[in-house]
Design an enzyme around this catalytic site. Structure first.
Site, short mmCIF file in Angstrom:
data_model
loop_
_atom_site.label_atom_id
_atom_site.label_comp_id
_atom_site.label_asym_id
_atom_site.label_seq_id
_atom_site.Cartn_x
_atom_site.Cartn_y
_atom_site.Cartn_z
N CYS A 129 0.87 -1.19 0.00
CA CYS A 129 0.00 0.00 0.00
C CYS A 129 0.90 1.23 0.00
O CYS A 129 2.09 1.14 -0.35
CB CYS A 129 -0.98 -0.02 1.18
SG CYS A 129 -0.21 0.01 2.81
N CYS A 168 -1.42 0.70 7.36
CA CYS A 168 -2.86 0.40 7.48
C CYS A 168 -3.26 -0.81 6.63
O CYS A 168 -3.46 -1.91 7.15
CB CYS A 168 -3.71 1.61 7.08
SG CYS A 168 -3.50 3.03 8.18
N SER A 198 -1.85 -2.67 3.87
CA SER A 198 -1.04 -3.86 3.58
C SER A 198 -0.66 -4.66 4.84
O SER A 198 -0.63 -5.89 4.78
CB SER A 198 0.18 -3.53 2.71
OG SER A 198 1.04 -2.61 3.32
P1 4NP Z 1 -1.79 2.85 4.11
O1 4NP Z 1 -2.45 4.19 4.71
O2 4NP Z 1 -1.26 3.20 2.75
O3 4NP Z 1 -2.96 1.91 4.03
O4 4NP Z 1 -0.72 2.43 5.09
C1 4NP Z 1 -1.76 5.40 4.82
C2 4NP Z 1 -0.92 5.61 5.88
C3 4NP Z 1 -0.26 6.83 6.02
C4 4NP Z 1 -0.44 7.82 5.07
C5 4NP Z 1 -1.28 7.59 4.00
C6 4NP Z 1 -1.94 6.38 3.87
N1 4NP Z 1 0.20 9.08 5.21
O5 4NP Z 1 -0.08 9.98 4.43
O6 4NP Z 1 1.03 9.23 6.11
#
Ligand code: 4NP
Length: 165
Positions: free
Chosen positions: A16, A21, A23
């Site tokens: 991800c 979150c 992955s």
């Molecule tokens: P993930 O979610 O891609 O499912 O881990 C996110 C976690 C952090 C951020 C964006 C999406 N961020 O912008 O920090």
């Protein structure tokens, strides 16, 4: 007499954006399915992010709480995907179109060395008609549960397909 050969482990990487979150949730759910079916020796499972902001961190507390309510542990520590992953894993499962695009760009820069198949994990969904796993990071609690609903559907079908392969 020849003894039967142990099957080569199937190597699956979930990807991800942040690797805190979606992955890690996919990794934890898939590991849980493997353990409950006694199949953990047959697979190598990991997760990674296309971004590097959260490297070294455990999964987001909201994602861990939602998973824990379903009896699922999320053991991952965030890391960023690297070119070697495209040779090391058989199957790379991305959460959305942006992740898939990023991983495909990494593969294209490897001059033919990338061997992994790259697919969006929602291609395994059967109960849900989804073309991506929505990013829950900036939303409320319900978003984390929805991610788990989608990933449970996808991971169950993924395992069924890989076992049949
Ligand atoms: P993930 O979610 O891609 O499912 O881990 C996110 C976690 C952090 C951020 C964006 C999406 N961020 O912008 O920090």
């Amino acid at each position: 007499m020849t003894s039967p050969q142990a099957p080569i482990p199937k190597r699956v990487l979930f990807v991800c954006l942040g690797n805190i979150c979606r992955s890690p949730a996919a990794e934890g759910l898939f590991l849980h399915l493997l353990t409950s079916q006694g199949l953990e020796a047959e697979f190598t499972v990991d997760s990674a992010g296309t971004g590097s902001w959260h490297v070294g961190k455990p999964a987001d507390g909201r994602m861990r709480a939602a998973a824990s309510a379903r009896g699922i542990d999320l053991p991952s520590r965030a890391r960023q995907i690297e070119s070697a992953d495209l040779e090391r894993f058989d199957l790379i499962l991305t959460m959305d179109h942006d992740n898939r695009h990023q991983v495909q760009s990494l593969a294209q820069g490897m001059g033919g060395r990338a061997t992994a198949e790259i697919r969006c994990i929602t291609s395994y969904c059967q109960q849900f008609d989804a073309d991506h796993i929505p990013d829950p990071y900036y939303g409320g609690e319900a978003g984390f549960d929805h991610v788990l609903d989608l990933l449970e559907d996808a991971c169950a079908n993924l395992l069924r397909e890989l076992r049949a392969a």
